[in-house]
Design a protein around this motif. Sequence first.
Motif, short mmCIF file in Angstrom:
data_model
loop_
_atom_site.label_atom_id
_atom_site.label_comp_id
_atom_site.label_asym_id
_atom_site.label_seq_id
_atom_site.Cartn_x
_atom_site.Cartn_y
_atom_site.Cartn_z
N VAL A 19 -42.54 -142.15 -32.39
CA VAL A 19 -43.16 -140.94 -31.82
C VAL A 19 -44.37 -140.55 -32.67
O VAL A 19 -44.50 -140.96 -33.82
CB VAL A 19 -42.16 -139.78 -31.74
CG1 VAL A 19 -41.02 -140.11 -30.79
CG2 VAL A 19 -41.61 -139.43 -33.12
N GLU A 38 -42.94 -134.19 -30.71
CA GLU A 38 -42.62 -135.14 -29.65
C GLU A 38 -41.12 -135.48 -29.64
O GLU A 38 -40.51 -135.57 -28.57
CB GLU A 38 -43.44 -136.42 -29.83
CG GLU A 38 -43.29 -137.40 -28.67
CD GLU A 38 -44.22 -138.59 -28.78
OE1 GLU A 38 -43.85 -139.68 -28.30
OE2 GLU A 38 -45.33 -138.42 -29.34
N TRP A 44 -38.29 -134.61 -26.72
CA TRP A 44 -37.34 -135.57 -26.16
C TRP A 44 -35.91 -135.06 -26.29
O TRP A 44 -35.11 -135.13 -25.34
CB TRP A 44 -37.47 -136.92 -26.86
CG TRP A 44 -36.50 -137.93 -26.31
CD1 TRP A 44 -36.68 -138.72 -25.21
CD2 TRP A 44 -35.18 -138.22 -26.80
NE1 TRP A 44 -35.54 -139.49 -24.98
CE2 TRP A 44 -34.61 -139.19 -25.95
CE3 TRP A 44 -34.43 -137.73 -27.86
CZ2 TRP A 44 -33.33 -139.70 -26.14
CZ3 TRP A 44 -33.13 -138.24 -28.06
CH2 TRP A 44 -32.60 -139.21 -27.21
N LYS A 85 -34.34 -132.75 -23.70
CA LYS A 85 -33.90 -133.29 -22.40
C LYS A 85 -32.39 -133.48 -22.35
O LYS A 85 -31.80 -133.57 -21.27
CB LYS A 85 -34.58 -134.63 -22.13
CG LYS A 85 -36.09 -134.60 -22.05
CD LYS A 85 -36.63 -136.02 -21.85
CE LYS A 85 -38.15 -136.05 -21.83
NZ LYS A 85 -38.66 -137.44 -21.68
N ILE A 128 -35.19 -143.70 -24.53
CA ILE A 128 -35.42 -143.33 -25.92
C ILE A 128 -36.82 -143.80 -26.32
O ILE A 128 -37.22 -144.91 -25.98
CB ILE A 128 -34.35 -143.96 -26.82
CG1 ILE A 128 -32.96 -143.48 -26.39
CG2 ILE A 128 -34.60 -143.64 -28.29
CD1 ILE A 128 -31.81 -144.17 -27.11
N PRO A 129 -37.58 -142.97 -27.06
CA PRO A 129 -38.90 -143.42 -27.50
C PRO A 129 -38.82 -144.78 -28.19
O PRO A 129 -37.95 -145.02 -29.01
CB PRO A 129 -39.33 -142.32 -28.48
CG PRO A 129 -38.60 -141.09 -28.00
CD PRO A 129 -37.28 -141.60 -27.50
#
Length: 349
Positions: free
Chosen positions: A194, A199, A203, A206, A227-228
Amino acid sequence: MHPLSQALRHLGLAFGLLLIAPASFALDVVESPPDLEILDKQLSIGGRTLALPDGHWLYANRTQWNAVLRTPPPLSIFAAYAMDVQNGRMQSAIVLELPVRSGNAPDWRADGCSQPGQLFRDDFGSDSKTPECLQVYRRPGHLVGQQTVFYSDVQQWVQARGIKLPGPVYEVVYAKYSRNDYGRVRVFVPMKAVANDEEIVAWAQKLPATLAAFMDKRDKQAKLPPIPALPIEASAPVAAVATRPSYPATGFAALDDVARVPVNNDGGREMYREFLTRPLPRAFVISNETVLYTVGRNPPDLREPGEPTERALERCRKVSQSPCMLYAVDERVVWIAGPQANPPAKAAP
């Protein structure tokens, strides 16, 4: 019934089964010991199934304990560790924790929602008896330093496969408790995946909308958001990956210091003395129930792994209910010091 009608009925039934079949391939943590590839990208505990994002997911470890509730019997709780491994590197990892059945628990005593040091925290206005919490931590590394037995077993699993860890990670924790059920998930995301803290927090936010009904068992199925991912260059294969797993010395003890071997009986120490006389390659393994070693790359049973480290761990896991850990490999002590299980009561015959 007319033969054609009967054939069509059977075809329709078979087609219906195909439509519902994917859910049946979820890896059942209660029934399936690690380590396994999660072919259908789904983990199941006690009838609840969490679908994982795209990736190459490997089920690396599990643990189980009992919670004493107001109404007996005790409630069995399982936690499973899974890692997304691509090109020999960890992309991300999760720990899913769920009870096997519902239980009358008006107060879970969930101290996990009160741990300090978060980068971000939201308790959604919940109370202490049935808390809901979202937490984000910055960690200097994943599976480094002293660990609990659960994570130290994963450390050894990573070492055995030569998996490259990503350095600093974020740990995202979401938990929700109700009067009868709860669930918790930990997600480990490389910081390089990220751009900044904001950021990863975005995430993490969520997760409640996606998982809240799953955690308190209103829903039996849920899917973790994507997932990033690490940048492409960080996921490239390592140029010089050793063909044999690397087990660095930990400095726990000198190789010939028999007194430091964490066993509590003369039989285990005598077996270690014998191990020291054997030629390389070799591996010495310890668990709560057994002590054993293997030597050479040509096992009598060709179905066993050729590498003595993998073979020793495999043999140990066949007879041990507790984690099996390498103590020494070749001429190095690789034991990871920290909170360990009790030393074994006896050596393997």
